[in-house]
Design an enzyme around this catalytic site. Structure first.
Site, mmCIF file in Angstrom:
data_model
loop_
_atom_site.group_PDB
_atom_site.id
_atom_site.type_symbol
_atom_site.label_atom_id
_atom_site.label_comp_id
_atom_site.label_asym_id
_atom_site.label_seq_id
_atom_site.Cartn_x
_atom_site.Cartn_y
_atom_site.Cartn_z
ATOM 1 N N ARG A 1 -2.029 8.993 1.868
ATOM 2 C CA ARG A 1 -2.505 8.748 0.509
ATOM 3 C C ARG A 1 -3.894 8.109 0.590
ATOM 4 O O ARG A 1 -4.070 7.048 1.195
ATOM 5 C CB ARG A 1 -1.537 7.837 -0.233
ATOM 6 N N TYR B 1 4.675 -5.060 -3.558
ATOM 7 C CA TYR B 1 4.434 -6.109 -2.576
ATOM 8 C C TYR B 1 5.427 -7.252 -2.733
ATOM 9 O O TYR B 1 5.838 -7.870 -1.760
ATOM 10 C CB TYR B 1 3.001 -6.632 -2.699
ATOM 11 N N VAL C 1 3.802 4.323 -2.844
ATOM 12 C CA VAL C 1 2.495 4.624 -2.255
ATOM 13 C C VAL C 1 1.780 3.394 -1.705
ATOM 14 O O VAL C 1 0.719 3.525 -1.093
ATOM 15 C CB VAL C 1 1.579 5.361 -3.254
ATOM 16 N N GLU C 2 2.340 2.213 -1.914
ATOM 17 C CA GLU C 2 1.817 1.001 -1.281
ATOM 18 C C GLU C 2 2.961 0.028 -1.056
ATOM 19 O O GLU C 2 3.734 -0.246 -1.976
ATOM 20 C CB GLU C 2 0.741 0.316 -2.142
ATOM 21 N N ASN C 3 3.039 -0.505 0.163
ATOM 22 C CA ASN C 3 3.969 -1.580 0.490
ATOM 23 C C ASN C 3 3.548 -2.128 1.837
ATOM 24 O O ASN C 3 3.461 -1.373 2.809
ATOM 25 C CB ASN C 3 5.416 -1.075 0.541
#
Length: 474
Positions: free
Chosen positions: A88, A311, A371-373
């Site tokens: 991504r 997060y 898509v974010e972690n």
């Protein structure tokens, strides 16, 4: 339900934090190019800015970032070595249209991303492309106020048309905006919005948000017309809001926080403004100006899937509570006494990811993509050149276990996970390099000094095994 063999394991980055080369090959100035590291950063990303010049005495992280612009082949080879199925990334708007209002795109910018996508294709890596990831042409910020103006929709759609057409053979997954709800919390970073002292900030933010929501729907329409294989997803900063206590006031305030975040996804996924938002606007005197066909545009072109960053969870206390406050990912919340925190004070809550996945899926019943972690931490290179980031492995392992449980035990429809970040990048919130997220270490400091050499962390080899085993290694 087991994790599919087609599950999209990978990593993520953004152009403004990763790419560098900020004025090379015709690229114009972007909004984030004038946001320095240091004490001024927080006010600027929240829209308190009147000077759009670059101060030679300050350091601007986007200018160099970690120089993916010159290292893309090396970095993509490393991602392929880890076994990425997906990567991504985002497009730098001003690399395609330097001022945002040109009639024709910058060919050198088009060629760069084509080269990146060809490398991805060579390795069998599926690009997932964010069209606007905390990125607006500075020229449009100065001349029309960025997303304050409805004219911004036309400039954005011109960018979309070029991207959908030019990269038709390379990209099937698109995200119109990154963390679209961050326009409420960091409006300059998220959307290029600035405010003077007598402006109604809430009015401006929600009007700009409406322009983005219409732009997202029209981009979805355009994407399908140009390439029927295209799949469009919304993207928001997620993390369930827990009430600080069972006091009904805390529960109510937590619900309102969740509604504030889900508002954007409600519109992008369900195709209309929710009643709670309309009543909230009425109570606050917010009048979102809409054109006659806006409602039908939103209704006819919802997104195909829901993507989000996670997060941490949030803990919400009512105003009359004496709960201690902390900061996490630009969100001020009450300190959760049941959770440990990162070096930057962010709560660490793997079970919260499972809770969030269930809540989002229950609400929308659409396929989802994380898509974010990831974990921001200080990494040290030892005498042998090794980076023993066991803390990152522990963080990611526990979150992936929670994700797997949501899929296999709860029936959540999740088709991919791209960790933040594939490679070390500069932090969006703080502008620091020492706050590292990647599987790949980049030799650069908070002032952009270093060799920019890439080194594999222990987490690189761990994630390689996770992907190879389709999560069994955890």
């Amino acid at each position: 339900m087991a994790i599919s063999k087609e599950f999209l394991w990978g990593g993520a980055t953004s152009a403004n934090q990763y790419e560098g080369g900020y004025q090379e090959d015709g690229r114009g100035l972007s909004s984030m190019d004038i946001v320095p590291a240091g004490s001024k950063r927080s006010d600027i990303i929240r829209g308190k800015i009147s000077d759009f010049s670059i101060d030679p005495n300050l350091y601007y992280p986007t200018h160099k970032a970690v120089d993916f612009y010159h290292h893309y082949k090396e970095d993509l080879a490393l991602f392929a070595e880890m076994g990425f199925k997906a990567y991504r990334l985002s497009i730098s708007w001003t690399r395609i249209f330097p001022n945002g209002d040109e009639e024709t795109p910058n060919q050198a910018g088009l060629d760069f991303y084509e080269a990146v996508f060809k490398e991805c294709q060579r390795y069998g890596i599926q690009p997932i492309v964010t069209i606007s990831h905390f990125d607006a042409p500075l020229h449009l910020v100065q001349t029309i106020g960025s997303w304050k103006s409805r004219q911004m929709i036309d400039y954005y759609l011109k960018l979309c048309k070029v991207l959908f057409t030019y990269y038709k053979d390379y990209v099937d997954y698109w995200l119109p905006f990154n963390e679209i709800n961050m326009i409420l919390h960091a409006p300059f970073m998220a959307a290029g919005l600035t405010f003077n002292g007598d402006e109604d900030e809430e009015q401006i933010k929600y009007q700009a948000a409406h322009h983005e929501l219409v732009a997202s729907a029209l981009a979805t329409k355009m994407a399908k017309e140009i390439n029927p294989k295209n799949k469009i997803g919304c993207m928001f900063a997620a993390g369930s809001a827990y009430p600080f206590s069972c006091n009904p006031k805390d529960v109510w305030d937590a619900m309102k926080v969740d509604q504030e975040n889900y508002f954007f996804v409600d519109v992008q996924s369900r195709g209309k403004y929710p009643n709670y938002a309309l009543k909230e606007f009425q109570c606050k005197g917010i009048e979102v100006v809409m054109q006659e066909d806006d409602a039908s545009i939103l209704a006819e072109y919802p997104v195909d899937f829901i993507s989000f960053s996670y997060y941490n969870s949030r803990c919400i206390a009512s105003k009359d509570s004496d709960a201690e406050l902390t900061d996490g990912n630009l969100f001020a919340t009450a300190k959760n006494p049941y959770l440990e925190t990162s070096e930057w004070g962010w709560p660490i809550d793997p079970l919260g990811l499972r809770i969030t996945l269930n809540q989002v899926y229950d609400r929308y019943q659409k396929p989802m993509l994380i898509v974010e972690n990831g974990l921001g931490a200080v990494d040290t290179v030892n005498e042998d050149g090794q980076i023993k980031d066991h803390y990152r492995i522990n963080y990611l392992s526990e979150h992936i276990k929670a994700m797997v449980a949501a899929i296999e035990e709860d029936g959540v429809d999740l088709f991919g996970y791209t960790a933040w970040a594939a490679c070390d990048i500069v932090s969006a919130s703080s502008g620091e390099m020492k706050k590292r997220y990647g599987f790949v270490y980049v030799d650069a400091d908070d002032q952009g000094q270093g060799s920019f050499k890439r080194l594999k962390k222990d987490s690189f080899y761990w994630y390689q095994k996770v992907i190879e085993s389709n999560r069994d290694f955890i």
